[in-house]
Design a protein around this motif. Structure first.
Motif, short mmCIF file in Angstrom:
data_model
loop_
_atom_site.label_atom_id
_atom_site.label_comp_id
_atom_site.label_asym_id
_atom_site.label_seq_id
_atom_site.Cartn_x
_atom_site.Cartn_y
_atom_site.Cartn_z
N SER A 81 9.64 -44.98 3.34
CA SER A 81 10.77 -44.27 3.93
C SER A 81 11.77 -43.83 2.86
CB SER A 81 11.46 -45.14 4.98
OG SER A 81 12.00 -46.32 4.39
N SER A 118 8.21 -42.69 12.86
CA SER A 118 7.34 -43.56 12.07
C SER A 118 6.39 -44.33 12.97
CB SER A 118 8.16 -44.53 11.21
OG SER A 118 8.99 -45.34 12.02
N THR A 144 2.37 -43.76 12.71
CA THR A 144 1.52 -44.91 12.37
C THR A 144 0.59 -45.26 13.52
OG1 THR A 144 3.44 -45.72 11.13
CG2 THR A 144 1.58 -47.21 11.35
N TYR A 160 4.28 -40.34 7.74
CA TYR A 160 4.01 -41.74 8.02
C TYR A 160 2.54 -41.97 8.40
CZ TYR A 160 8.97 -42.72 7.69
OH TYR A 160 10.25 -42.87 7.22
N SER A 182 7.76 -49.68 11.29
CA SER A 182 8.68 -48.66 11.83
C SER A 182 10.13 -49.10 11.71
CB SER A 182 8.33 -48.38 13.30
OG SER A 182 6.99 -47.95 13.42
N ALA A 218 11.07 -48.85 8.12
CA ALA A 218 11.22 -47.44 7.75
C ALA A 218 12.59 -46.93 8.17
CB ALA A 218 10.12 -46.61 8.41
#
Length: 226
Positions: free
Chosen positions: A32, A73, A77, A149, A173, A176
């Motif tokens: 990030s 994110s 992901t 991501y 997440s 991030a």
């Protein structure tokens, strides 16, 4: 009761799983920060709000932006989880990811060369808006975040540094979002101190990012062919 709880914890403690979660947090922070540290629309807007209004308003904007970053994110992901479950498609996407990192290396190098000629970075901010929701709206326009991501997590998974269990995805997440907020906080807090050096930073950080993406691309190419 407390002793019983501690005993159960250590009996069920899995060192490998713990390291998996730690890696997910670490990767979320690094990926990030790497994706947002370059002066762009979001962080420059935060800097301008901090200078023209207040740091509180700038951080309200940042908080709204990172709420969206968490969602982006997570979606990126989680989507990559399904791609990773299909080996044929996943391998193809990793090759595409390698190509993208090569393109990014070239793009950041070109951006660095162009920045050498740039004297000032200008950004306009909307007046009289709720800064939290303004941050959410601005962050939502960043269409690069979800594929960023997805691809970076796939690259890390290919090196066995990341696993697609739900806890790891959520931790990734959250970290991030925290990493993004950290960068935004630095822009809100210290922009006045670095404003006169911003052009120099932009010029050189592009080359740094180009070097990093180049290393990832070369590493992926080596693994792919050797």
């Amino acid at each position: 009761m407390f002793v019983t709880f501690i005993s159960i914890f250590f009996l069920t403690f899995d060192k490998n799983q713990f390291m998996t979660f730690v890696l997910a947090i670490f990767l979320g922070l690094i990926i990030s920060i790497g994706g947002i540290i370059i002066p762009g629309m979001l962080n420059m807007t935060i800097a301008k709000i901090s200078v023209k209004e207040s740091q509180k308003q700038a951080l309200n904007f940042a908080l709204g932006a990172v709420v969206v970053v968490f969602i982006q994110s997570f979606l990126g992901t989680y989507f990559a989880k399904f791609l990773d479950a299909n080996p044929a498609f996943s391998e193809g996407l990793k090759k595409i990811g390698t190509i993208i990192f090569i393109i990014l290396t070239i793009a950041f190098t070109i951006m660095g060369l162009k920045a050498k000629k740039q004297k000032e970075i200008k950004v306009d901010i909307e007046a009289k808006r709720n800064r939290f929701f303004y941050g959410m709206a601005m962050s939502s326009f960043n269409m690069f975040a979800i594929p960023w991501y997805a691809l970076t997590s796939l690259m890390m998974a290919s090196k066995e540094l990341f696993q697609y269990d739900m806890i790891s995805i959520v931790l990734f997440s959250i970290s991030a979002a925290i990493g993004t907020y950290f960068v935004f906080y630095l822009y809100a807090k210290f922009f006045k101190l670095i404003e006169h050096k911003l052009t120099f930073i932009v010029q050189n950080i592009n080359f740094l990012i180009a070097a990093l993406t180049g290393i990832v691309a070369v590493s992926s190419l080596y693994k792919m062919f050797f």
